[in-house]
Design an enzyme around this catalytic site. Structure first.
Site, PDB file in Angstrom:
ATOM      1  N   HIS A 411       0.811  -1.220   0.000  1.00 52.33           N
ATOM      2  CA  HIS A 411       0.000   0.000   0.000  1.00 52.33           C
ATOM      3  C   HIS A 411       0.846   1.273   0.000  1.00 52.33           C
ATOM      4  O   HIS A 411       0.327   2.372  -0.195  1.00 52.33           O
ATOM      5  CB  HIS A 411      -0.931  -0.010   1.218  1.00 52.33           C
ATOM      6  CG  HIS A 411      -2.270   0.606   0.951  1.00 52.33           C
ATOM      7  ND1 HIS A 411      -2.503   1.454  -0.109  1.00 52.33           N
ATOM      8  CD2 HIS A 411      -3.453   0.522   1.614  1.00 52.33           C
ATOM      9  CE1 HIS A 411      -3.763   1.856  -0.097  1.00 52.33           C
ATOM     10  NE2 HIS A 411      -4.361   1.304   0.946  1.00 52.33           N
ATOM     11  N   ASP A 415      -1.961   2.113  -4.728  1.00 57.13           N
ATOM     12  CA  ASP A 415      -3.203   2.554  -4.110  1.00 57.13           C
ATOM     13  C   ASP A 415      -4.288   1.498  -4.309  1.00 57.13           C
ATOM     14  O   ASP A 415      -4.222   0.683  -5.241  1.00 57.13           O
ATOM     15  CB  ASP A 415      -3.663   3.878  -4.719  1.00 57.13           C
ATOM     16  CG  ASP A 415      -2.696   5.004  -4.421  1.00 57.13           C
ATOM     17  OD1 ASP A 415      -2.020   4.938  -3.367  1.00 57.13           O
ATOM     18  OD2 ASP A 415      -2.610   5.942  -5.243  1.00 57.13           O
TER      19      ASP A 415
END
Length: 439
Positions: A411, A415
């Protein structure tokens, strides 16, 4: 006779040390030239160490799980001739400066057999000692009476034992002829929960200490690194693979009809080609993240790691340059690498260099999983079990072959939206498999 010291040789790959994962010999063994003495592991490649001479094992210089430096003594042999140990120095260390030899554990002494005739004592009045009758002591772990012998007890005692869940065959009676009374029940209960009950179940308090070594330790270190450094996001999507399975069966049928030496196709080659197409739209998914330097290394070549379970543990052989392979070449390479991994013959080059990974548990894939990213990659695609499920087509429920993809992403780099777009692109390609073959 002399002594010969064997040092850990340079096992290549530019490493300075290796982990000892297996001994094939023990102290006292007679070995011949080329006999395999031990196995060491560097990264994920296992290397066997043979004996260069004939001799008898006198000393082993490391325990399983120890990290040994290249050039360190690991075995000492007694050999014919002078050996390579020089009393006044030389290239090999003097035996006197070596660590003390590990001697075999001595076997327990065998008790001398009992003498049938009692020893004579001085004097004419000597008499043999009277025999002492010993009442059999109840055993905590076993029955106090022979198998099949019925315990003697009054109806009241039997009722009490039944209500307490006690097997009377496990209770030693103190009455005449071994008759069991209430006091025997009390004594039995006082001995605590270790006593066997009528169910035949017994506690097991054994604890076995298992040292984490070899490939298992490498896996533990890799998983710890991945989970401690990478903030995972997992995205699960349902895929209708009915059309894909029909196409796969048709292509495999052509293969069996004798069209070339094409391999039998599994789901993986189709998924690999779908990933290649999806990565062409999102090249940032095919990256390695150097989190210490803060640099993302985005690769042009797509090197897909295939997580494979082997008898020794999990390894990840790598299909290099999947972007340059068609579906049959991908399938053939997967088969070749899987066989090499399971047989332990895969090279370090074949087990390294991946830029994105596929993990699959096959028929045991479950409904959904949370795959751990192969550090320093930024994505891993998880294949779950294929099942026939009812799917609503707008007018009715129809049976369809369905499968979930459970995929994790770094992450920090990917995204959630980009992860979803990537998996949706793969979903479209797998549900309309003809698109996989369109350039």
């Amino acid at each position: 006779m002399g002594e010969h010291i064997i040092k850990l040789p340079d096992v290549g790959e530019g490493v300075a040390e290796a982990e000892l994962v297996e001994w094939h010999v023990k102290i006292g063994d007679i070995v011949r030239e080329d006999t395999v003495l031990a196995a060491v592991m560097t990264d994920k490649a296992t290397v066997e160490i043979p004996s260069p001479v004939d001799g008898e094992i006198l000393w082993l210089g490391a325990e399983i799980g120890d990290t040994v430096a290249i050039g360190s003594p690991i075995v000492r042999l007694k050999v014919a001739g002078e050996g390579n140990v020089k009393p006044q120095g030389g290239d090999v260390e003097v035996v006197a400066t070596e660590p003390p030899a590990k001697l075999p554990t001595p076997r327990p002494e065998t008790a001398a057999p009992a003498t049938k005739t009692p020893p004579k004592t001085g004097g004419t009045d000597a008499r043999p000692a009277p025999a002492v009758s010993k009442s059999p002591q109840p055993s905590v772990s076993g029955a106090p009476r022979p198998e099949g012998e019925k315990p003697l007890a009054s109806p009241a005692v039997r009722l009490r034992a039944k209500e307490a869940g006690i097997d009377l065959r496990q209770v030693a009676g103190s009455g005449p002829a071994g008759r069991i009374g209430h006091e025997d029940i009390d004594a039995f209960l006082a001995r605590g929960p270790q006593v066997a009950r009528a169910s035949g179940l017994a506690r097991n308090d054994a604890i076995e200490d298992i040292k984490v070594v070899g490939l298992r330790r490498k896996i533990a270190e890799k998983m710890t690194l991945s989970k401690s450094r990478i903030p995972h996001i997992t995205y699960v999507e349902e895929i209708d693979v009915t059309a894909l399975e029909e196409l796969r069966a048709a292509l495999n049928k052509e293969k069996r009809a004798g069209k070339g030496e094409r391999p039998k196709l599994t789901l993986l080659p189709f998924l690999m080609r779908a990933m290649v197409k999806a990565i062409s739209d999102q090249p940032n998914l095919n990256s390695l993240f150097d989190d210490e330097a803060g640099i993302i290394h985005q690769h042009g070549g797509i090197h897909i790691g295939i997580a494979a379970q082997t008898p020794s543990g999990l390894v990840v052989p790598v299909v290099k340059h999947a972007e340059a392979r068609d579906i049959w070449e991908c399938g053939a390479e997967v088969i070749r690498l899987a066989e090499a991994a399971k047989s332990g013959t895969a090279t370090r080059d074949e087990l390294s260099g991946s830029t994105i990974t596929i993990t699959s548990l096959g028929a045991m894939g479950g409904v959904a999983t949370t795959p751990v990213i192969n550090h320093p990659e930024v994505a891993i695609i998880g294949v779950n079990k294929m099942m026939v499920r009812p799917v609503w087509d707008g007018t009715q429920f129809i049976p369809r072959k369905m499968m979930n993809l459970s995929s994790s992403f770094d992450h920090r780099v990917i995204d959630g939206w980009d992860a979803a777009v990537f998996i949706q692109r793969i979903k479209t390609l797998l549900e309309t498999p003809a698109l996989i073959f369109v350039d």
